[in-house]
Structures are given as structure tokens and as C-alpha cells.
Design an enzyme around this catalytic site. Structure first.
Site, short mmCIF file in Angstrom:
data_model
loop_
_atom_site.label_atom_id
_atom_site.label_comp_id
_atom_site.label_asym_id
_atom_site.label_seq_id
_atom_site.Cartn_x
_atom_site.Cartn_y
_atom_site.Cartn_z
N ASN A 100 0.87 -1.17 0.00
CA ASN A 100 0.00 0.00 0.00
C ASN A 100 0.91 1.22 0.00
O ASN A 100 1.74 1.36 0.89
CB ASN A 100 -0.87 -0.02 1.27
CG ASN A 100 -1.60 1.29 1.49
OD1 ASN A 100 -1.96 1.96 0.54
ND2 ASN A 100 -1.80 1.66 2.74
N GLY A 101 0.80 2.07 -1.03
CA GLY A 101 1.65 3.26 -1.10
C GLY A 101 2.15 3.46 -2.51
O GLY A 101 1.54 2.96 -3.47
N GLU A 480 -20.30 21.33 1.71
CA GLU A 480 -20.27 19.90 2.05
C GLU A 480 -21.47 19.18 1.42
O GLU A 480 -21.35 18.05 0.95
CB GLU A 480 -20.24 19.74 3.59
CG GLU A 480 -20.30 18.31 4.10
CD GLU A 480 -19.19 17.39 3.59
OE1 GLU A 480 -18.23 17.86 2.96
OE2 GLU A 480 -19.35 16.17 3.78
N LYS A 484 -21.13 15.97 -1.09
CA LYS A 484 -21.78 14.67 -0.81
C LYS A 484 -22.54 14.21 -2.04
O LYS A 484 -22.47 13.06 -2.44
CB LYS A 484 -22.75 14.85 0.34
CG LYS A 484 -22.68 14.26 1.67
CD LYS A 484 -21.62 13.44 2.22
CE LYS A 484 -20.24 13.56 1.73
NZ LYS A 484 -19.13 13.70 2.57
#
Ligand code: G6P
Length: 607
Positions: A100-101, A480, A484
């Protein structure tokens, strides 16, 4: 971005790996795979698509080894495909790696390895690690992984297993999370403790540069020089049900319903003897009083929580406050001095840009407070003080309860600064705190009847685009709301401070165009109503979030969603909830997966 798991012990590994990957799927879901290091040698199974596709294949196979590693991917290098799915293997097929990375120098390493005779099967950066370990392997996997990591630059959480050492998994990390735990029947590794909590509550959150060797007999930890180290064990007492839907159709709805609990838990124990206290920050009132400037850094939804906080800190504490998107902050030339308080907001605590911004700020001499949801996360570790939002694990990719946890935590911080600066008397703070606590009950009321929200969603579901507007606290909330909606329904949405409508966005409005407005009773109510009239005169379909009892608003709107009356400064807490439900309802009507929207991942550990 990508989830990794591993198990070695006395039980079959595959069931844990599949179940663990399901729990980590929020980190990425374009392909998945496992490698079992059993008696028959290394067996690797990979599938394009979600973990369910992998689970289906694994079910029909005889994968009965008791040691294995697994991965669920969010593609960075190489498109989503079976060949690019992890685990990646060495040329001889004996070494398997999950990662992961991002390996930044992978191109240069790949060229060198190819010159040395290695053959690559995938387009990923990760595959170089399998070949580097193969080159360094002299019979000791731990030492081979240590040698390999000396040559890589970038971020990594790694789990490696080798056919020559059955039952052994080597793990290490740099800037990507890894937790390790020892249960009764074996040892576990995962990117996130949620995958292992069912088996053990005593967790080691590995430090950068640390190595662990997992065998059925237990776990040993080493530093980067190979010297044994004693790790710090964290006991976790979360409810394991966090990883289950608990009777709700999706995680998003379950998490939206947890919000009253999040508000109550975030406020618990903060008012002591009429005095607001946040002990974790470890700063005296005198030190807080010296702060001359606040800079908030964050990404995505957390950035929106920062916009709310900016208004509160400036209003209550009168400290000049800026909010920066972390990916911009790091390449700007921000004014940071030793009297600047930098507040880093990150649900996951591992967003690459936010972490880099924290490091830059600290180099410039600033004190950094982290606001995060994840215990022991890089943001928590690299900040001078940390406030944990009490959201518990959030699984749905689109953030809901974490946002509320962040807003409530930042509200407390703003009040604390006002208290330290002597800008608010203690009776004012106590009254405000009481009103803040009441928002939990108000959110419960909003959740108890969603009829108006669902009707508005049906009316707007076929739109190609939507505009969210508000002023003051309502503007911060509408940003926000728009995020969403676009995240989970793929309906294009933009948010504007309502007064800006005339400077451009009003041109978008024609018959039936949805305008969603925060028009609650407060200092800017009349101004917002004027903006609604301007939009309506041009044919907009108006949905408003309004204050209970406001009958007049009905004359200006097609759909009214009432919320209880609150202090205007707490509007982002209560008014966000109907907007979350509105976005979810539209997404479902449009046939979208609300928990795992396309192209997104819950934590963004790459730049
Ligand atoms: C991703 C997630 C968002 C989140 C953002 C910042 O884009 O999908 O929900 O707001 O990252 O994440 P953080 O963990 O730093 O709050």
C-alpha cells in the site's frame, strides 16, 4: 488507498484474508488478490473487481494453507486488471508481496532489475519490490526485505512471504499504516485495525522503519538495523459491530444514524467545573493565549469542517484564521511563524498531502494540532497535540459521522481559544456548550422523519446538475452538501455563497434547475430569501433547509425540509444531516453504490 492483510497461525488463512479484505474494501476496490504460503508452495489468486469476485474464486479452490497475505487495490500505476492486482511475485514465483503506497523510484529500479535479468509481468510500481527481495534473498526473508527497502523511495506498507519459509510473513512500513496483532490462534497484520479486532484487541501500530516477523509462534519486532525492539501495545475497546451494517441497508445510512452518539461522545468530559478543557492538546492557557494566527489544513470533507471552524475561531476568539487545501498549502508560501497554530484535520490521519503539510509547518516552527479519527495514525503521531473525533471507524467512503465529529471538535477548539484569550466569559461558554450538546437531540429529530427529504430527492434525481447555496454558516454547510451529492450520485453539483450567485452561477439556471438552499432563521435569513427569489424567477426548482415553524418560507420554495431551531453557529451540525440524506436518497434512486462510489477511496495516501 489499498488495503493489506496477512495471517499466520493454526487455522486456514484464506477465510481471514477474504473477510479482512472485505472490511478494508473502503480503501480501494478495483481488484483484489491473495497468496497462500502452504504445503503445496505459494498459490496466488487475483481477480479484477471487488473482493466479492475474489471470494467467489477462492471458494471453489483448495486453498488450505495456514499462512497468507492479501490485498484490495485502488490503482495508481497500471490500470485495474488481474495482472496488475496484488500479490506480485518474483521471477521464480517463490516470493509474494502486497503493498500500500507508492514507490517513487520504481522506473529506475525496474530498468536496473530488467538489465540484471528480471522479467516483469505487470505495470505496477509494487512489482519491483518482489524482484528486489528476490535479489537480496540469501535464506533469510527478514534481512532480504530490509535490504530491499533500503533501495526504495516513497511510501509503503508491505507484507512479504516466501515459499522457502512457510509460516513466515515479514511486514514493514513508511508513511502507510500497518497494524499487527497476536491472537489465540495466530498473528495478524492489516492496514487498519478494523480487520483484526475480532481476533485481538491488543494492537501494535507499527512505526515508520520498523519491521515485524510474524510466525505461528508469535511476532517479533525489529528496528531498521535489525535490532529487536519492544513495541508499544494499544488496547482497543471499540465495538466490533462497527464493521457490520447492523440491520441498515448500507454503511452510509448506519453512520448517518450514529451522529447523535458521535456528538455526545465528543462532548463527554469536556466541561469540568464550568471550565472547558481539552487536555490532549497539552497547552496551558498562557500558551494558547500567545497564538496570533490559526491555519487549518485539510482535504475533501475535512476541508469543509475547516471552513466552519474558521468562522467560529474568528468570531469567538478573534484570531485571524486561514483554511488551506493541504495539496495547495505545501506548494504555496504560507505565512507560518512560531505563534501560528496549525490545525490539521484528517479523518483517516493518513492523507499524504495533509501529512506533508504538517511536516512543512513544523519545519517553519509552528505548533501543530491534529484532529483525526484514527488512533495512532500518522497525523496523530506527527502532531504536537491531537484531538480524536469520537466517530469510531467510518466505512462508507463518503464521510458523514466523521464530518460531524470534526465540526464538533473544532467548535470546542474555537471555544477553548476564546476562553484562553478572555474573549468569552465562563457563563457564555457554559451556555454555548449546553446548546452544542442539544444538537445531538436535534439530529435525532431530523433522523426520525425523512419524508420531506425523500420527496425532494425524487424531484431532483433526474437533474444533470444542481446548485447549493447559503450564506455565513449556511455557505460552509452547502459546500459539504454539494460534495456529498457529487461523490455518491455522480450528479454534478456546485456550492456558492448565495450572494455570489449573481456573479456567474445564475446563468446556469433555467426551468427545473435544482437550487438547494440553507435558509434557516438567523442573521442572513432575509438575504438568502432574496437570493431564492432571484433563482425562482428564472425557473429554478427550490429545495430549502429551513427552521421549524417558518411558514413564510413555503412561498419561496418547492420543497421545504424543516430542522429544529439552533444557534446559527451550529447550523453546519444540524443542516448537514438532511443534505447527507438527500445525497444518499438521490444516489439510490440513480442506482449508485452509496458506500463505494466509483473512482474514490476513503484514504488518499498518494499525492
Ligand atoms: C478522500 C475521502 C474523503 C475525505 C478526504 C480527506 O477523498 O474520500 O471522504 O474527506 O479523502 O480525507 P481525510 O482522511 O484526510 O479526512
Amino acid at each position: 488507498m489499498c488495503g493489506i492483510v496477512g495471517y499466520t497461525g493454526s487455522l486456514a488463512a484464506a477465510p481471514f484474508l477474504i473477510e479482512g479484505l472485505r472490511k478494508l474494501e473502503y480503501r480501494g476496490y478495483d481488484s483484489a488478490g491473495v497468496a497462500i504460503n502452504g504445503e503445496g508452495g505459494l498459490q496466488v489468486v487475483r481477480r479484477k473487481g471487488k473482493v466479492a469476485a475474489l471470494a467467489q474464486s477462492v471458494k471453489s479452490m483448495d486453498l488450505n494453507g495456514t499462512c497468507g497475505i492479501g490485498h484490495t487495490r485502488w490503482a495508481t500505476h497500471g490500470k485495474p486488471s488481474e495482472v496488475n492486482a496484488h500479490p506480485h511475485t518474483s521471477c521464480d514465483g517463490k516470493i509474494a508481496v502486497v503493498h500500500n503506497g507508492i514507490i517513487e523510484n520504481f522506473a529506475e529500479l525496474r530498468e536496473k532489475l530488467e538489465d540484471a535479468g528480471h522479467t516483469f509481468a505487470s505495470a505496477t510500481d509494487t512489482e519491483v519490490i518482489a524482484h528486489l527481495v528476490e535479489e537480496a534473498y540469501m535464506g533469510d526473508l527478514l534481512s532480504a526485505v530490509r535490504t530491499a527497502t533500503e533501495r526504495i523511495h516513497g511510501a509503503y506498507g508491505l507484507a512479504v512471504t516466501c515459499e522457502n519459509e512457510p509460516g513466515v510473513i515479514i511486514v514493514t512500513r513508511k508513511d502507510s499504516p500497518i497494524v499487527v496483532g497476536q491472537g489465540e490462534t495466530g498473528a495478524y497484520v492489516a492496514s487498519d485495525m478494523i480487520a483484526v479486532l475480532e481476533y485481538t484487541r491488543d494492537i501494535v501500530v507499527m512505526a515508520d522503519g520498523q519491521f515485524a516477523k510474524l510466525t505461528p509462534a508469535g511476532v517479533e519486532f525489529f528496528d531498521m538495523y535489525g535490532k529487536p525492539v519492544q513495541p508499544e501495545i494499544t488496547h482497543i475497546d471499540w465495538d466490533v459491530d462497527t464493521a457490520e451494517k447492523g440491520g441498515y441497508p448500507d454503511f452510509m445510512l448506519k453512520e448517518i444514524h450514529e451522529q447523535p452518539r458521535v456528538i455526545r461522545d465528543t462532548l463527554a468530559g469536556r466541561m469540568v467545573g464550568g471550565h472547558l478543557s481539552i487536555d490532549e492538546l497539552d497547552m496551558t492557557t498562557e500558551e494558547l493565549n500567545l497564538i496570533e494566527r490559526v491555519t487549518i489544513i485539510a482535504c475533501g470533507t475535512s476541508y469543509h469542517a475547516g471552513l466552519v471552524a474558521q468562522k467560529l475561531i474568528e468570531h469567538w476568539a478573534r484570531i485571524p484564521t486561514t483554511v488551506s487545501v493541504a495539496s495547495e498549502f505545501r506548494y504555496d508560501d504560507p505565512i507560518i511563524t512560531p505563534t501560528t497554530l496549525v490545525v490539521a484535520v484528517s479523518q483517516s490521519g493518513e492523507t499524504a498531502d495533509t501529512l506533508a503539510a504538517i511536516r512543512d509547518a513544523r519545519v517553519k516552527g509552528a505548533k501543530v494540532f491534529g484532529i483525526t479519527n484514527v488512533i495512532g495514525s500518522p497525523v496523530a503521531r506527527e502532531s504536537d497535540g491531537v484531538i480524536y473525533t469520537k466517530a469510531n471507524k467510518e466505512i462508507a467512503v463518503a464521510s458523514t459521522k466523521s464530518f460531524l465529529g470534526q465540526v464538533v471538535s473544532l467548535t470546542l477548539l474555537a471555544m477553548l481559544l476564546a476562553q484562553a484569550k478572555g474573549r468569552m466569559r465562563s457563563n457564555e461558554i457554559r451556555a454555548l456548550f449546553r446548546q452544542l450538546a442539544e444538537t445531538a437531540q436535534q439530529v435525532e429529530e431530523i433522523l426520525s422523519d425523512t419524508t420531506a427529504i425523500d420527496e425532494a430527492a425524487v424531484a431532483c434525481k433526474d437533474a444533470a446538475s444542481a446548485l447549493f447555496i447559503g450564506r455565513g454558516m449556511g455557505a460552509a454547510t452547502s459546500y459539504e452538501g454539494a460534495l456529498k451529492l457529487k461523490e455518491i450520485s455522480y450528479l454534478h453539483a456546485e456550492a456558492y455563497a448565495a450572494g455570489e450567485m449573481k456573479h456567474g452561477p445564475i446563468a446556469l439556471i433555467s426551468d427545473g434547475f435544482p437550487v438547494i438552499a440553507i435558509a434557516t432563521k438567523g442573521p442572513v435569513y432575509d438575504k438568502v430569501v432574496s437570493n431564492l427569489q432571484e433563482a425562482r424567477a428564472r425557473g429554478a426548482k427550490i429545495v430549502v433547509v429551513a427552521t421549524e415553524g417558518d411558514e413564510d418560507i413555503k412561498a419561496h420554495a418547492d420543497h421545504v425540509i424543516y430542522i429544529p431551531k439552533v444557534n446559527d453557529y451550529f447550523i453546519p451540525i444540524t443542516a448537514s444531516v438532511p443534505l447527507q440524506l438527500f445525497a444518499r436518497a438521490i444516489a439510490l434512486l440513480r442506482g449508485c453504490d452509496v458506500d463505494q462510489p466509483r473512482n474514490l477511496a476513503k484514504s488518499v495516501t498518494v499525492e
